[in-house]
Design an enzyme around this catalytic site. Structure first.
Site, PDB file in Angstrom:
ATOM      1  N   ASP A  44       0.747  -1.050   0.147  1.00 17.43           N
ATOM      2  CA  ASP A  44      -0.234   0.067  -0.015  1.00 17.43           C
ATOM      3  C   ASP A  44       1.033   1.182   0.029  1.00 17.43           C
ATOM      4  OD1 ASP A  44      -2.496   1.713   0.543  1.00 17.43           O
ATOM      5  OD2 ASP A  44      -3.125  -0.168   1.351  1.00 17.43           O
ATOM      6  N   ASP A 101      -2.753   4.691  -2.332  1.00 22.19           N
ATOM      7  CA  ASP A 101      -3.769   5.322  -1.475  1.00 22.19           C
ATOM      8  C   ASP A 101      -4.397   6.835  -1.991  1.00 22.19           C
ATOM      9  OD1 ASP A 101      -5.243   5.111   1.026  1.00 22.19           O
ATOM     10  OD2 ASP A 101      -3.950   6.937   1.491  1.00 22.19           O
ATOM     11  N   GLU A 153      -6.638   4.312  -5.938  1.00 24.71           N
ATOM     12  CA  GLU A 153      -7.734   4.513  -4.993  1.00 24.71           C
ATOM     13  C   GLU A 153      -8.343   5.823  -5.367  1.00 24.71           C
ATOM     14  OE1 GLU A 153      -9.634   4.535  -0.420  1.00 24.71           O
ATOM     15  OE2 GLU A 153      -7.730   5.725  -1.113  1.00 24.71           O
ATOM     16  N   HIS A 211     -11.227  -2.386   3.469  1.00 22.36           N
ATOM     17  CA  HIS A 211     -11.197  -2.240   4.893  1.00 22.36           C
ATOM     18  C   HIS A 211     -11.838  -1.045   5.049  1.00 22.36           C
ATOM     19  CE1 HIS A 211      -8.148   0.120   2.658  1.00 22.36           C
ATOM     20  NE2 HIS A 211      -8.136   0.697   3.760  1.00 22.36           N
ATOM     21  N   ASP A 212     -12.506  -0.196   4.242  1.00 23.50           N
ATOM     22  CA  ASP A 212     -13.081   1.239   4.597  1.00 23.50           C
ATOM     23  C   ASP A 212     -14.468   1.043   4.612  1.00 23.50           C
ATOM     24  OD1 ASP A 212     -10.640   2.685   4.871  1.00 23.50           O
ATOM     25  OD2 ASP A 212     -10.325   3.017   2.769  1.00 23.50           O
TER      26      ASP A 212
HETATM   27  C1  NOJ Z   1      -7.899   5.616   2.157  1.00 24.97           C
HETATM   28  C2  NOJ Z   1      -7.485   4.250   2.991  1.00 24.97           C
HETATM   29  O1  NOJ Z   1      -8.320   3.278   2.349  1.00 24.97           O
HETATM   30  C3  NOJ Z   1      -8.052   4.771   4.346  1.00 24.97           C
HETATM   31  O2  NOJ Z   1      -8.151   3.667   5.173  1.00 24.97           O
HETATM   32  C4  NOJ Z   1      -7.220   5.914   4.828  1.00 24.97           C
HETATM   33  O3  NOJ Z   1      -7.836   6.147   6.210  1.00 24.97           O
HETATM   34  C5  NOJ Z   1      -7.316   7.190   4.175  1.00 24.97           C
HETATM   35  N1  NOJ Z   1      -7.191   6.686   2.599  1.00 24.97           N
HETATM   36  C6  NOJ Z   1      -6.108   7.960   4.446  1.00 24.97           C
HETATM   37  O4  NOJ Z   1      -4.994   7.442   4.069  1.00 24.97           O
END
Ligand code: NOJ
Length: 529
Positions: free
Chosen positions: A98, A194, A236, A310-311
């Site tokens: 990541d 990210d 992302e 994970h989000d």
């Molecule tokens: C996206 C990530 O998937 C998330 O978990 C994170 O909190 C934010 N970016 C900030 O890095």
């Protein structure tokens, strides 16, 4: 058509804190991952994306990195990472790290140096202003933090402990590319990048995504890092629509292989309270977004197919009310595998894992959720309502310890897990599923093996996608057409049976036996030509 290596990957995402703890401290680690490589290989995944495992004060689950070249001691050592790379290579599994380069932790040496004064070499590695504007942080509150000693504000699009890097500074960019090359040289297969869409931010204009220089930076990165390598990249991009996806992923532009787009999920967020107060799920709206994505310029771009990470709360829970969670997990993965693009599995999807049952506020640990416990109260919601909104929609739901067996906390750790285990780990776990032919796990394995077959894969990767029954509130159906082949895919995305339009045709694959009716969540794949 020639299939490129990155195109045919099946990527398995690991949230390392929650996957497997090898030393009993309640936190998953790299040795835990190594011990489960055979499990991942057996599943059929070909690459693993590991959420950040670098040195970090863990204000945001590791997305606040204080040293890009060291493994955080809670996850192990750099030697463990070397071993993981070696063991993964032996099994022909690529390791995707990541890459969190929109921001660092405030404990990163660059930021600590930057705080020393405006003349410091690293001051300009971050984004500073004399005055704050109204720009908001994704995690709630204002995005600027005042530093009295410098009489300046720094930008943090996320937590205040995650200062934003200044991508306008070429020296910063060089340092990042060097770090990326360091990991690729070590044998890493690529990066999940990210919030990559934030790199071109223009905070004075309140622009955070898709800023003016974003694509220049990505092209420069490609040239300095990816050019000449066989590496994997996925960005992302919350703000990417189907047309901007081309900007990122058109091979001629030399930026990224693919991007995660989120509108299938975010379209249900409310105007005012976003993810905390989503509107009811609507299958027709979901199909509108996913089908549009599938038919727009897929010859010049590439899709990353995913439901969970994970989000996000698990899609089996957000989108499949009234349906059996395990059957829903099979159905969602089948869709990911037969849409055009690269399928991603989030740890636990393959056994149909669910959410924990949060009983009190203190059990919720995520920084975004905790900030919003306060922000939502400030907006006038009652304590009870806030707890409900946050516990149902927070990121902790997907971050529960992985359920390996029916022993304490699902066999994740011999110690006390850092986060509550899912409510039903005793029945929903790998051990219970591995020898059951009808389990989610067995289905995932069979489906992957089927999709990757020589005569199916080109069709899934390059075939035209033709949506069917767009207005149906219960079926999720489409054709894939490639040269003289045509297959029909139908899933029953509803709690009640639907009629099978292709009964009697050549059934290639199914999650249920063929019949006139398809039960809830049933998936059938036919050869039509
Ligand atoms: C996206 C990530 O998937 C998330 O978990 C994170 O909190 C934010 N970016 C900030 O890095």
């Amino acid at each position: 058509m020639n299939i490129k290596k990155w195109q045919k990957q099946i990527v398995y995402q690991i949230y390392p804190r929650s996957f497997k703890d090898s030393n009993g401290d309640g936190i998953g680690d790299l040795k835990g991952i190594i011990s489960k490589l055979d499990y991942i290989k057996d599943l059929g995944a070909t690459a693993i994306w590991i959420s950040p495992c670098f040195a970090s004060p863990m204000k945001d689950g590791g997305y606040d990195i204080s040293d890009y070249r060291s493994i955080d001691p809670i996850f192990g050592t750099n030697a463990d990472m070397d071993e993981l790379l070696l063991e993964a290579k032996k099994r022909d599994i690529g390791i995707i790290l990541d890459l969190v380069v929109n921001h660092t932790s405030d404990q990163h040496v660059w930021f600590q140096e930057a705080l020393k004064g405006k003349d410091n070499h690293y001051h300009d590695y971050y984004v500073w202003r004399k005055k704050a504007n109204t720009l908001g942080s994704v995690f709630g509150g204002n995005a600027w933090e005042y530093v009295p000693a410098l009489d300046e504000y720094y930008l943090h699009l996320f937590a205040k402990e995650q200062p934003d890097l200044n991508w306008e500074n070429p020296k910063l960019r060089e340092d990042i590319y060097e770090m990326m090359n360091y990991w690729l040289d070590k044998g890493v297969y690529g990066f999940r990048m990210d919030v990559i869409e934030n790199l071109g931010k223009q905070p004075d204009l309140l622009i955070t995504t898709n800023g003016e220089h974003l694509h220049e930076y990505l092209q420069e990165m490609h040239q300095k890092v990816y050019e000449g390598r066989e590496a994997f990249s996925v960005g992302e991009c919350w703000g990417a629509d189907d047309h901007t996806r081309i900007l990122y992923t058109d091979p001629d532009r030399k930026e990224l292989n693919m991007v995660f787009q989120f509108s299938f999920f975010a379209q249900f967020w409310s105007q005012k309270n976003g993810k905390w107060n989503p509107s009811p799920f609507d299958l027709i709206k979901l199909k509108e977004v996913l089908f549009h994505k599938q038919i727009t310029e897929t010859k010049r771009s590439w899709n990353a197919n995913f439901w969970d990470n994970h989000d996000l709360p698990r899609a089996t829970i957000s989108f499949c009310k009234g349906m059996d969670r395990k059957e829903a997990s099979k159905m969602l993965f089948a869709i990911s595998c037969f849409e055009q693009g690269t399928p991603f599995i989030y740890q636990g999807d393959e056994i149909g894992m669910g959410h924990p049952l949060f009983l009190k506020e203190e059990e919720i640990v995520d920084v975004e959720a905790r900030n919003n416990l306060t922000c939502l109260r400030d907006q006038g919601f009652s304590k009870e309502d806030v707890f409900k909104m946050v516990s149902l929609n927070c990121r902790d739901n997907a971050r529960t310890p992985f359920s390996w067996d029916s022993t304490k906390d699902g066999g994740f750790s011999t110690g006390t897990p850092w986060l509550k285990a899912p409510a039903d780990y005793q029945t929903c776990n790998v051990e219970a599923e591995k020898n059951d032919e009808t389990s989610v796990l067995s289905f995932f394995k069979k489906l992957i093996a089927f999709r990757q077959k020589e005569d199916i894969l080109p069709l899934v990767l390059f075939g035209d996608f033709i949506p069917l029954a767009e207005d149906s509130p219960s079926s999720f159906s489409f054709l894939r057409v490639y040269k003289d082949q045509e297959i029909g895919f139908i899933a029953n995305f509803s709690p009640s049976p639907i009629t099978n339009p292709w009964e009697g045709k050549e059934l290639l694959f199914g999650s249920v036996p063929e019949d006139r009716y398809i039960p809830s969540c049933g998936v059938l794949i036919y050869r039509l030509k």
